[in-house]
Design an enzyme around this catalytic site. Sequence first.
Site, PDB file in Angstrom:
ATOM      1  N   ASN A 210       7.952   9.898 -61.198  1.00  0.00           N
ATOM      2  CA  ASN A 210       8.732  11.119 -61.491  1.00  0.00           C
ATOM      3  C   ASN A 210       9.313  11.179 -62.800  1.00  0.00           C
ATOM      4  OD1 ASN A 210      11.437  10.472 -60.642  1.00  0.00           O
ATOM      5  ND2 ASN A 210      10.339   9.894 -58.541  1.00  0.00           N
ATOM      6  N   ARG A 211      10.059  12.270 -62.985  1.00  0.00           N
ATOM      7  CA  ARG A 211      10.681  12.352 -64.278  1.00  0.00           C
ATOM      8  C   ARG A 211      12.105  11.876 -64.312  1.00  0.00           C
ATOM      9  NH1 ARG A 211       7.550  15.686 -67.503  1.00  0.00           N
ATOM     10  NH2 ARG A 211       5.916  17.162 -66.393  1.00  0.00           N
TER      11      ARG A 211
END
Length: 400
Positions: A210-211
């Site tokens: 994920n970011r």
Amino acid sequence: MVDKPKVVLGVSGGIAAYKACELLRRLTESGHDVRVVPTAASLNFVGEATWSALSGNPASTEVWESVHEVPHVRIGQSADLVVVAPATADLLAKAAHGLADDLLTNTLLTARCPVVFAPAMHTEMWEHPATQENVATLRRRGALVIEPAVGRLTGKDTGKGRLPDPEEIFEVCRRVLARGVTEPDLAGRHVVISAGGTREPLDPVRFLGNRSSGKQGYALARTAVARGARVTLVAANTALADPAGVDVVRVGTAVQLREAVLKAAADADAVVMAAAVADFRPAEYAGGKIKKKDGQDPAPVALVRNPDVLAEISADRARVGQVVVGFAAETDDVLANGRAKLARKGCDLLVVNEVGESRTFGSEENEAVVLASDGSETPVPYGPKEALAEVIWDQVAVRL
Ligand SMILES: Cc1cc2nc3c(=O)[nH]c(=O)nc-3n(C[C@H](O)[C@H](O)[C@H](O)COP(=O)(O)O)c2cc1C
């Protein structure tokens, strides 16, 4: 014109004295009036001329110079912050026992502002019961003693005792000055923070990730140190500098993060789960790289659920009164989803923020609402992640 904050930089006789030059630079360049007070021993490492030239102020070691200005009293009395970096075992012992045989030790006795010590020494000296008791004494009296970092020491040996990077010591000083309180309110507390985003491997080269950058978790760690806490930071795949005084445990996957958080939480007063932990991981891990095959569609990737670490630590508190804080990154119906998540997870506080590809993740700013299990809601306007971190610790502190 507003007066510049007055900082006393005490330098004692450790090999890391050269790093204090960089700290001095950071302090002066950010608008502080710095007076360096070196010990006589420290002048074997960095000379008086360096301190005077870099600070623009005299740098004396003894109480017998410029006696008409009564420097042994005046310097400490007028300081907004005293930081000693590096602090030797000897200096910590003198400070703990109230000795006053040079200008720095006199200054420490006359200062009524926040005092920060950044110790640096060999591991044996740091771990010696005499040093540990001196550190405990100083902390009990309200001083902020930053835990040394682990790494290369004077010779070829490595271990705990290294001076944290000057940039990170500067960050502690900046926050302590901004708070302007002499008693760190999280002193004696152990807090555990998770940061970053987990990566769930699919094969040796690919992962489901994920970011999350980890910046919010690191801001929580830095602010907790400046408020006196012992901090364990469980960092998942972050590329950020280790904050000063923080015990950083590196993990990759959600399962590893769970293990590290549960271990650290055993004696923690508060656990703040700021990491973005993957809800799912690939059901199968391919031992070799998955190849594309001519004329064939790729096989679908089956997922399984990861453990819900926040729900688990909320339901099964390692200590009575342990405060558990979760984060909810939402893209739609942010508040409604946040309230539902708070009820479902059973934590004390839930920090709800809206995320998107170019929102929150990786940025220096955040905007959030801190929801509490007692029904209260604290909106935190758009601003630095550090400001949100301070609000979270305010909320944790009243619950401890
Ligand atoms: C090369 C060298 C490196 C030293 N490094 C350290 C150190 O990192 N930490 C420490 O506590 N003492 C260190 N010492 C010992 C101190 O210099 C010694 O205890 C001295 O009395 C400290 O005086 P002060 O606390 O007044 O500065 C070192 C000594 C030498 C010769």
